[in-house]
Design an enzyme around this catalytic site. Structure first.
Site, mmCIF file in Angstrom:
data_model
loop_
_atom_site.group_PDB
_atom_site.id
_atom_site.type_symbol
_atom_site.label_atom_id
_atom_site.label_comp_id
_atom_site.label_asym_id
_atom_site.label_seq_id
_atom_site.Cartn_x
_atom_site.Cartn_y
_atom_site.Cartn_z
ATOM 1 N N CYS A 1 1.947 -42.511 -52.244
ATOM 2 C CA CYS A 1 2.332 -41.125 -51.932
ATOM 3 C C CYS A 1 2.281 -40.377 -53.255
ATOM 4 C CB CYS A 1 3.688 -41.066 -51.232
ATOM 5 S SG CYS A 1 4.955 -42.116 -51.941
ATOM 6 N N CYS B 1 0.102 -21.453 -17.840
ATOM 7 C CA CYS B 1 0.097 -21.491 -16.378
ATOM 8 C C CYS B 1 1.272 -20.620 -15.957
ATOM 9 C CB CYS B 1 0.157 -22.920 -15.860
ATOM 10 S SG CYS B 1 1.358 -23.983 -16.698
#
Length: 2029
Positions: A1670, A1961
């Site tokens: 990292c 929707c």
């Protein structure tokens, strides 16, 4: 014609005129008529039945005749069936009969022509029809007729036709029933084939070929020729510029280019005016030339073709400077500001206004305010009571216009800031004085009067003085004075705002004839021991001044002095002390007496170099490489200023002093390290002030301590007999002895016969005073390894190389030995039995028997005769190992021994623990340690101890502890109390006896502990603690701070920090978000005081300003910014800063500059502040603290900021010294001060005399021009660089013209009769260019100047040598002087002891222990062996067996079945148990990281505190000659059942790229896992170590990037690696996880698990370790390794061991799994994997997998599909995730109360001021497969939120909307119609205009133009409404829906912008979830060939709840994916 007529021909002219008139009225008179004439007669034809007959007839006449056809005398009509009459130009008529019929058409045909002039004419022909096969012989037959052809315009076509007949038929062609005109040059006929070249559209038609001979005529079948024409309406390929801005009168070309098919004509129009003539219109491109443009206009480009017309407007805008603003008005006038307002009537295209102003009539430049965008402005910071003039200027993009008319005003009055000036007083008599003055310099108003104060006692307050008011005149007289008194006079001015400040006091003596006060008394030149004073003589002296009286006193000797000096205006006062404050005043004296004195002025003399060296110098050798040195400052009376530095010099004895190493510091102690072992050093010290160095101290000679020696030399080993070897050697090399050699160790080890491996225990022999030794007691005929090691006081050193030697044979071989136990109780008895040796090599004389406790001296017994073969041993010790040795003997000697080991059974200990030791850690904390019972009393392995501890008076009623350690700590002891301690040991058989009672007595008076201890985090890694100090009573030395994350009783396990006499301290390098316990104890001479109460602090800053940053750091300023504290609400902020820097000045002296602390108080709302007046290249310590409302102390947040370097300060010019040998000039060179930055180098520049250079200054000669270059022409007198000198090595004198080279620059020979000038250029060591300072030119130099004087050359002053001899002052020795002797001794003793204590503590903490008894502590769990394959045991399990720490014991592995409950328990009570478990992780060992701390390796560490443990670090092959080339900050880490499965490393730095790729190559790594982005939160987390494209070279490694795939949460890059000298190529994949947030951990583990599985899938099983990094390589890296290992463990075992694995990792690399949040995330990820399992399916297996899901397994009640969907629903909803959605102001915007967006993923809108909740819309960002936030899932808008919906689309640049519902379904509203239908509608800021609507079979497409009414910008939004979704359930087939998804994404790629696709929707979760799920699943199948519907939906539900709402919808996703696969063969087969 009229001009040519003459008078001679009047009749002819008249006749012509009449003829003209007749022609106009009757044209036939002139043109004669012609009767018809047939010019082409029809020909007889013979045709087959059913064929075609064509008759051609042509006629001419005037007028043209008309032609009719007759058959059998009857007219033929063109309307008759089968008969066609065609008329063609040229009077041609065609009669065509098709098809011909026998008996009906065979007849004569007549062509009749008539035109009304004369008779009609005719011609006839006969048509003969042949039936069937009755055609005559030779009748033409077409054997190959034409076929249908299609060509493009412009191409060539060949129409085929072949015919036979006799005679050969003639072939011609008919098009559209008309004969083809072969005169057209594009047509050609060859062998009957018709070829048409360059075809055109008119060539299209029906073609027939006709074969004709005398036998008849044959037509082919008609066939079509189609000519395709590309028809493209016109479009602009390069439209004209929309707007062109030009200057007035300039020219411009406007280009317009259009394309199309056909190509369009292009023209320009200006309004309705055509600028391009019709007959000159160009095709495709038109350039409009505009010349001398005078006005703005619109020009329209029009492109037109037959297919349409388009236009584009170009605006030509004429620019000009703006006009002047008008009507400038002034209002709101204050003392320091005015408000200006103005008008502007010009064009509106202004950029801003500028205000210029200055005091009226003042001779100064205008002040200017720029960038004003309003027509009013308040001008501030004006001077009070000043008349100003103001001008306003308008500015556009061209420039500034003229200024406005001036506006003037006078600012208001304000409080006066200055006092009356030049106050003068003189006496008129002994009772009267006259006072004059000048008005204040800045009265800030109209002076209305003055007030004069006078008094004889100036110490009284001014209110008590006598005063006298005066009008605004500047003179007054005061009478009634007291004669001979001294008066002090001050004057004060008044304005309407009140009184101003008083003038400086002036004194006068009320005596006539004495002088007045001298004025302007000042010190002008201050030295170390003298000061020059100057003054102005009194203005009114009445009589002549005879002399002056000078008074002074000093603060050093506290004495007053007086001296009479001559009548002058300057005097040098000498004989002063350096660095001393003096007060000096002066009075003038006349014959009448002494006048008034001046006010005393303070003068401090300059510092001087110290007059004495430091005192009490003490040196102690603390190790073989370190010496601790301490001293006291020089005596105060001889310091001559503030001691600001010390210099320590040290050199090996025997070397010259000038080779000594110098260290400069500002403290009185130092540890000299990195010294040579056992070496004598000479050490001396000097002190320095700001002036320079003082004298050196007397040198101290000290030798460093001994160390272990090197290996002995020339070791030889020779066998003497079968049991002895002679060994000889020489001592180690002199340089490796490291002390006095006190003896040697000889190590002998038996080798196996084959020479591989050791046998039995080694022998060790001690040798003292010899270099040879006989090793005896060996085995015959046996190989031995012999090594020798030397000894010093520090231990044995390196062993020599092993020598293998074999003893002679001929003795009996080993006998076979057996052992059996005879008795166990009450005593232990055994019997030893053996057999005769197999080979005796002669007569067996007997046996030798040796026995005893292992590792102890053995007893020996000789048994005579071969018959004795057994021996019994009684009374053996219990619980120990016995060693029995049996060997036969013959005539040669003792044979080989057989060794038998026997472990006796254990018993209870026979004695108590030994060596009990007590130690008070603090007065109330006792630490007791002990050793096990002595060996003879131990009777087995000690398993634990019982400890009893109680007060003596309690008689045994105290506490009892069971312990495994040999140490106990007891806290909270009472003072002046006796305690009793005893302990006993246990074996497995039970307890032994207690030890004798040990009585411990605490101190009588422990004293109080420090009170009010407080601690607070100041950053994520630091905290500040503060406390109330302990009353010292003279014994207090300081404090010791204890802090830890695990608050155990034993203070030895706490971290400590020792500080001096202070009340606060900083703790650094703490763990982020960790909880620390802190306590403190006072340090006294005799030890520590009582420990304070413990306080806890969480390392999370809440009451300090956050994110303190320094921006815009320049040489003299910096801008600070910060964020407010999280919790505290401050009332103010306080900034404080100070600095100290040491630099070398222009004389080479080391100077120390101290910047005193400055404080700034700011208002609470200020979050940024600029600090000015800083020094260049100075490191400032900056603190910012928040002040609470109660003004109590709060710690600051701190940073250090270094200002930028600046060019060096000016230097003096080089000086001429003399000519040397007539060829060289000796010059003296100046040196630059390094105060503003270190000098990188100097250039000596020589400028030969030249007219072009005479007027230049040195800075005008650019360095680049002076550097030599190949392309630069050499001028004879060009300046050049003669020498370059590195930092601080510029010589004091230099031989110019020597011809030598100095760092690649040649000091050229000088020419006679030529003059030169030189200068020195000092360059600062900075990346910035041209940061240098040049000295002035020297005088002109030449070789004919004077010779250099004889004698020693001048040299630069030595900074290490005092400038003047020491001056001693004799003083009277009196009794108080003893204090000056005793006190320094006391102080020095205190300092030395403190330094030693600190040194010991530091050394104990910093240096790893190397003693043998620490081997078990520092030994790693496993050696870092890369070649080792998978081990049979798991490394974590091995650690649990070998290192049973309390944490490991109390945190066993967790069964998978219990894991969910386990996490629930840990998370209870706000994760309290998680915190406790995380903080208890401890590997139980101490590890070293010496390699990371080596100086040459420190730069390779990204973070100073994240280092690589030595035992587990990755060691690279060393590069020859490169120190530290084997080092990289990386460690091997274990995985599940695999040693060194991973490498954890930091994010590579620029300087470690080569090492990183070298590591990848050496380890044969195939996968790199990157867990960070390159930059996070504006901080560099990792440097880009890979190429963006192509190939990059890293040392010997060539890295080529071959593929990059960027997905939503991670990226995959593929690299090819080659190494210089190697033939193979390797592939490495780098997988970068990009979804880890900048702060904290991911909200949900599903994306990370998906990434992790992809990593494992792409890693080949035979590859090297996976490299994980990292930024630091510990936090996220640890998470990845633990989760990956646990997933592997779950495949093979039913337990989880996260605690054990983290502990294991921390024994291999520090800080692994860095935070508690990461530790919790690991658990959440594993639980997610347990619950969800692996649901990823290869695409080819989808059909089988789906079938399994739909089947209900035996014993189950629901199908696998239902199980999966129920797992999806097992997500707990927390109301805290929907904070904004649940606000009252937003609830009406939600269609359903339970479908709300998560706070973490909701779509934010820009808030509208004053409208609560205006940032909310019910919509969520959803990640796609390749892009983050690729979709917005939204509910169908309600009416109240329609405007927010359009605002969302605009602000987030979403141009594609997918609608998956109808407006109403099942009788209920599902979505409000949020779009306009016919006309435009405005939604808040946006105007939506419908453009078009397309009705497709399955969906509707609507296009809208959306315009932002605020700025006029617009974009197109497309809405796709899917209309095939049934109102209930799901579609029967997924095919149509998949096509719809593809169409949406295709449109997005073609037209969409970068924004997301908005899907809705009704609720925005069901059908919307299906759409997004399938979009992701299908795209992943295309890229990876796998799909995971379950995890895809799971991830979607982590971003918006209830996505894919029903089980039907979930099943439909699977079915649709399967249908999609059905269209690909590779998946279906």
């Amino acid at each position: 014609m009229g001009l040519q007529m003459t008078a001679a021909r009047p009749i002819a002219a008249l006749s012509l005129l009449v003829l003209s008139l007749l022609t106009w009225t009757h044209p036939t008179i002139v043109d004669a008529a012609h009767p018809p004439e047939i010019i082409r007669k029809p020909q007889n034809q013979g045709v087959r039945v059913g064929g075609v007959a064509s008759f051609y007839c042509a006629a001419r006449g005037d007028p043209p005749p008309s032609i009719v056809w007759r058959k059998n005398g009857k007219k033929v009509s063109g309307t008759q069936s089968r008969y066609t009459v065609l008329e063609q130009p040229g009077g041609i008529s065609i009669l065509r009969i098709e098809p011909v019929r026998a008996g009906r058409d065979d007849a004569p045909y007549e062509c009749v022509a008539e035109n009304g002039v004369g008779d009609a004419v005719s011609a006839d022909a006969t048509l003969t029809i042949y039936e069937g096969d009755k055609t005559p012989a030779g009748f033409p037959v077409i054997t190959q007729g034409p076929g249908t052809r299609v060509i493009e315009v412009g191409h060539t076509v060949l129409m085929t036709c072949k015919a036979i007949g006799n005679p050969t038929p003639n072939i011609y062609w008919i098009k559209n029933q008309t004969k083809v005109d072969m005169s057209n040059p594009r047509y050609s006929l060859k062998d009957g084939f018709l070829q048409i070249e360059n075809s055109r559209e008119e060539d299209q038609g029906k073609y027939e070929c006709v074969a004709e001979n005398s036998m008849g005529t044959e037509h082919s079948k008609a066939t079509n020729l189609y000519v395709k024409v590309r028809r493209v309406p016109p479009t602009f390929s390069r439209p004209p510029e929309t707007i062109s801005e030009v200057m007035l009168g300039s020219n411009l070309n406007l280009s317009c280019i259009a394309v199309g098919s056909p190509m369009p004509h292009v023209k320009w129009m200006k309004g309705s005016e055509d600028l391009t003539p019709e007959n000159e219109m160009p095709i495709g491109r038109n350039v409009l030339q505009l010349i001398n443009i005078q006005e703005s206009a619109n020009y329209t480009c029009i492109a037109a073709s037959t297919l349409g017309q388009i236009d584009s407007v170009s605006v030509v805008k004429v620019q000009s400077l703006p006009t002047a603003p008008t009507d400038v008005q002034i209002s709101e006038v204050t003392a320091t500001s005015v408000r200006l307002e103005w008008s502007y009537k010009g064009p509106e295209d202004l950029q801003y206004y500028v205000i210029q102003y200055k005091p009226k009539n003042a001779n100064q430049a205008f002040s200017e305010i720029s960038g004003i965008i309003t027509m009013y402005y308040v001008v501030r910071a004006l001077s009070p009571y000043t008349e100003y003039e103001f001008y306003v200027i308008a500015v556009n993009n061209i420039g500034r216009g003229p200024p406005s008319a001036p506006a003037t005003c006078t600012t208001g009055e304000t409080k006066m800031e200055s006092a009356p000036r030049n106050v003068q007083v003189r006496t008129l008599s002994s009772s009267t004085m006259v006072i004059t003055w000048e008005p204040p310099e800045t009265p800030n108003g109209q002076v209305t009067g003055y007030k004069v104060y006078y008094t004889t006692n100036s110490n009284q307050p001014e209110a008590s003085w006598n005063s006298q008011m005066v009008d605004n005149s500047e003179l007054t007289t005061v009478s009634e004075l007291t004669p001979h008194a001294i008066y002090t006079v001050r004057v004060q001015a008044y304005t309407s705002m009140g009184a101003g400040p008083m003038s400086t006091p002036v004194q006068v003596k009320a005596q006539q004839g004495v002088p007045s006060q001298p004025s302007n008394f000042r010190a002008t030149d201050i030295g170390e021991t003298a000061v020059t004073l100057q003054w102005t003589k009194p203005t009114h002296s009445s009589e002549n001044i005879v002399h002056y009286e000078l008074y002074w006193n000093d603060t050093y000797a506290n004495q007053a002095h007086h001296k009479r000096i001559s009548n002058s205006e300057a005097y040098t006062l000498d004989g002063l002390y350096p660095d001393t404050l003096y007060y000096i005043w002066l009075a003038a004296r006349s014959q009448r007496g002494e006048g008034a004195t001046t006010p005393p002025i303070p003068v401090r003399t300059k510092q001087y170099v110290p007059g004495a060296p430091p005192r009490n110098i003490t040196a102690i050798a603390t190790s073989s490489t370190t010496i601790s040195l301490s001293w006291l400052p020089p005596p105060v009376e001889r310091s001559n200023g503030r001691i600001i530095y010390y210099k320590v010099f040290f050199v090996e004895v025997g070397r010259e002093d000038d080779e000594a190493t110098t260290m400069t510091l500002n403290m009185t102690s130092i540890v000299l390290d990195e010294l040579k072992r056992w070496t004598e050093y000479k050490i001396w010290v000097l002190a320095g002030t700001s002036v320079g160095d003082g004298p050196r101290s007397h040198p101290i000679i000290l030798r460093t301590q001994e160390d272990v020696p090197g290996d002995p030399q020339d070791v030889k080993a020779t066998p003497l007999n079968s049991t002895s070897i002679h060994v000889s050697w020489k001592p180690p090399l002199e340089k490796d002895r490291n002390g006095i050699i006190r003896g040697y160790h000889i190590h002998a080890q038996e080798l196996r016969d084959e020479g591989k491996g050791f046998l039995n225990e080694p022998f060790k022999f001690d040798v003292v005073d010899t270099l040879e030794f006989n090793v005896t007691g060996l085995q015959p005929d046996t190989k031995y390894s012999i090594q020798v090691a030397a000894l010093t006081r520090k231990g044995d050193g390196d062993r020599s190389a092993a020598i293998v030697v074999k003893t002679p044979g001929g003795v009996p071989v080993r006998p076979t030995v057996s052992l059996k136990i005879m008795e166990r109780e009450p005593i232990v008895s055994i019997e030893l039995e053996w057999e005769r040796p197999a080979q005796t090599y002669g007569e067996l004389r007997g046996y030798r028997l040796r026995w005893g406790v292992k590792d102890q001296a053995l007893k020996e017994e000789m048994l005579s005769g071969p018959q004795m073969t057994k021996k019994r041993f009684d009374n053996l010790e219990r619980g120990v190992e016995y060693e029995f040795r049996v060997a036969g003997s013959n005539h040669i000697g003792i044979g080989q021994e057989t060794v038998k080991i026997f472990q006796t059974p254990e018993g209870t200990p026979g004695g108590p623990p030994s060596n009990i030791t007590i130690r008070f850690q603090t007065p109330d904390v006792l630490c007791v340690t002990w050793d096990p019972p002595t060996r003879e009393h131990r009777n087995g392995i000690i398993t634990r101890y019982d400890v009893q501890f109680h007060k003596k008076i309690d008689h045994g009623l105290g506490s009892e502890r069971n312990m495994t350690l040999r140490k106990a700590v007891f806290t909270n002891l009472e003072e002046n109390t006796e305690y009793i301690f005893r302990v006993r040991a246990y074996t497995k058989q039970g307890a032994g006896p207690f030890s004798d009672k040990l009585i411990v007595e605490t101190e009588r008076d422990m004293g109080r502990a420090p009170m009010s201890l407080q601690a607070e985090a100041t950053s994520e890694q630091t905290a500040e603690i503060w406390w109330e100090p302990v009353t010292s009573r003279g014994k207090l030395l300081g404090y010791k701070i204890f802090y830890t994350m695990t608050a155990v009783e034993d203070l030895d396990d706490w971290q400590t920090k020792t500080v001096g006499l202070t009340e606060s301290a900083d703790l650094v390098n703490l763990e982020k978000f960790a909880q620390y316990a802190v306590a403190i104890a006072a340090r006294f001479k005799n030890g520590l005081g009582r420990l304070s109460e413990k306080v806890t602090v969480r390392i999370k800053p809440e009451d300090v300003p956050l994110n303190l940053r320094a921006h815009d750091v320049s040489t003299h300023s910096m801008t600070l910014s910060w964020s407010p504290p999280i919790r505290l609400t401050p009332v103010n902020y306080k900034i404080s800063f100070d600095a100290m820097k040491v630099f070398v000045d222009s004389q080479g002296f080391s100077q120390t500059q101290i910047v005193p602390k400055r404080e700034i108080i700011l208002k609470h709302y200020v979050k940024t502040h600029t600090i000015n007046e800083l020094s260049p290249f100075t490191t400032y310590n900056v603190n910012v603290s928040a002040i609470p409302s109660d003004y109590s102390y709060r710690p600051p947040t701190k940073i250090t900021v270094t200002t930028q370097m600046a060019a060096p300060q000016p230097m003096v010019k080089p000086d001429f010294y003399g000519v040397v040998n007539g060829e060289e000039i000796l010059v003296i060179l100046p040196q630059a001060s390094e105060e503003y930055g270190p000098i990188s180098h100097y250039y000596l520049v020589v400028v030969p005399e030249d007219k072009s250079n005479l007027h230049k200054i040195p800075d005008q000669f650019l360095t680049d021009d002076l550097l030599p270059g190949r392309n630069k022409p050499e001028r004879p007198n060009a300046p050049y660089i003669a020498a370059k000198f590195p930092q601080r090595s510029i010589p004091f004198t230099f031989h110019l013209g020597s011809g030598d080279d100095y760092h690649n620059f040649t000091n050229r020979k000088l020419e006679r009769e030529k003059r030169y000038r030189i200068f020195v250029r000092a360059v600062v060591d900075t990346p910035q260019k041209h940061l240098y300072t040049s000295s002035p030119f020297s005088e002109f130099l030449s070789l004919d100047m004077r010779e250099a004087p004889p004698g020693e050359r001048p040299h630069r002053p030595d900074p290490n040598w005092p400038a003047e001899p020491e001056v001693s002052v004799n003083r009277n020795k009196d009794e108080p002087e003893i204090l000056w002797v005793v006190l320094p001794l006391m102080v020095s003793t205190f300092i030395v002891s403190t330094a030693l204590i600190v040194l010991c503590v530091v050394k104990r903490r910093r240096q790893p222990c190397k003693t043998p008894d620490q081997a078990a502590v520092t030994r790693p769990l496993m050696a870092a062996d890369l070649g080792a394959g998978p081990t049979p045991s798991d490394p974590v399990d091995m650690r649990r067996l070998n290192f049973q720490t309390p944490g490991m014991i109390s945190h066993p592995p967790i069964p998978i079945s219990e894991f969910a409950n386990h996490i629930e328990r840990l998370k209870s009570n706000d994760n309290q148990k998680f915190s406790q478990e995380y903080e208890s992780i401890e590997p139980g060992q101490q590890f070293t990281w010496d390699n990371s701390n080596l100086e040459h390796n420190k730069s390779k560490n990204r973070y100073a505190n994240v280092t690589a443990y030595d035992h587990s670090r990755v060691q690279l092959p060393a590069v020859e000659g490169v120190v530290g080339s084997d080092y990289i900050n990386a460690n091997y880490c274990d995985g599940y059942r695999k040693h060194n499965a991973y490498v954890a490393t930091q994010g590579p730095l620029q300087e470690t790229f080569v090492d990183f790729w070298r590591m990848c190559w050496e380890l044969k790594t195939a996968t790199i896992v990157m867990m960070t982005r390159l930059e996070e939160r504006t901080r560099i987390k990792c440097d880009q170590y890979w190429p963006t494209r192509g190939t990059e070279t890293y040392g010997q490694i060539f890295v080529t990037i071959t593929e990059t795939q960027e997905l939503a949460t991670y990226s995959i890059r593929t690299f090819q690696l080659c190494r210089q000298g190697f033939n193979d190529r390797r592939e490495i994949k780098q997988l970068q996880f990009t979804a880890w947030p900048d702060h904290g951990v991911p909200d949900h583990p599903a994306p990370f698990l998906q990434f992790l599985r992809r990593c494992r899938a792409l890693t080949p099983p035979e590859s090297g370790p996976v490299i994980v990094h990292c930024s630091a390589g510990v936090g996220r890296t640890g998470c990845y390794i633990v989760i990956d290992s646990m997933l592997e463990r779950m495949k093979h075992e039913k337990i989880i061991d996260i605690y054990g694995h983290v502990t294991c990792l921390r024994a291999q690399r520090n800080y692994m799994v860095q935070t508690e949040d990461q530790y919790i995330f690991i658990h959440d990820a594993i639980l997610e994997a347990i619950i969800c399992g692996v649901t990823e399916v290869p695409a080819r297996n989808l059909h089988t997998h789906l079938q399994k899901l739909l089947i209900t397994e035996p014993g189950e009640t629901i199908s696998g599909m239902e199980v999966e969907f129920k797992k999806l629903s097992n997500v707990k909803m927390d109301s805290s995730k929907f904070v904004t959605a649940n606000l009252p102001c937003n609830k009406h915007k939600n269609r359903l109360v339970h479908i709300l967006p998560y706070e973490s993923s909701r779509v934010y809108l820009t808030p509208i001021h004053g409208i609560e909740g205006s940032d909310y819309v019910n919509a969520s960002f959803i990640d796609g497969y390749r892009y983050r936030s690729a979709y917005i899932a939204a509910q169908g808008p309600v009416q109240d939120a329609a405007e927010d919906f359009w605002r969302m689309l605009w602000e987030h640049n979403s141009t594609i909307v997918v609608m998956l519902t109808k407006l109403k379904e099942m009788g209920r509203e599902k979505c409000f119609q949020y779009w306009p239908h016919e006309r435009s509608v405005r939604y808040q800021y946006y105007v939506v205009d419908p453009i078009a609507e397309y009705n497709m079979p399955q969906y509707k497409l609507r296009e809208f133009k959306v315009t932002d009414a605020r700025d006029g910008s617009s974009r197109t939004v497309r809405q796709f409404q899917f209309i095939d979704w049934p109102e209930q359930g799901v579609p029967k087939s997924g095919e149509g829906f998949i096509d719809f998804i593809g169409q949406v994404h295709k449109t997005k790629e073609q037209f969409g912008q970068d924004g997301p696709i908005t899907v809705h929707c009704s609720a925005g979760v069901g059908r919307s979830g299906v759409f997004i799920t399938l979009s992701i699943v299908l795209e992943r199948m295309q890229y990876e060939g796998v799909l995971d519907v379950f995890q895809t939906v799971r991830i979607l539900r982590s971003q918006r709840p209830a996505m894919v709402q029903t089980e039907d919808q979930y099943h439909f996703c699977y079915r649709a994916a399967l249908e999609y696969l059905g269209s690909f063969d590779n998946y279906t087969n």
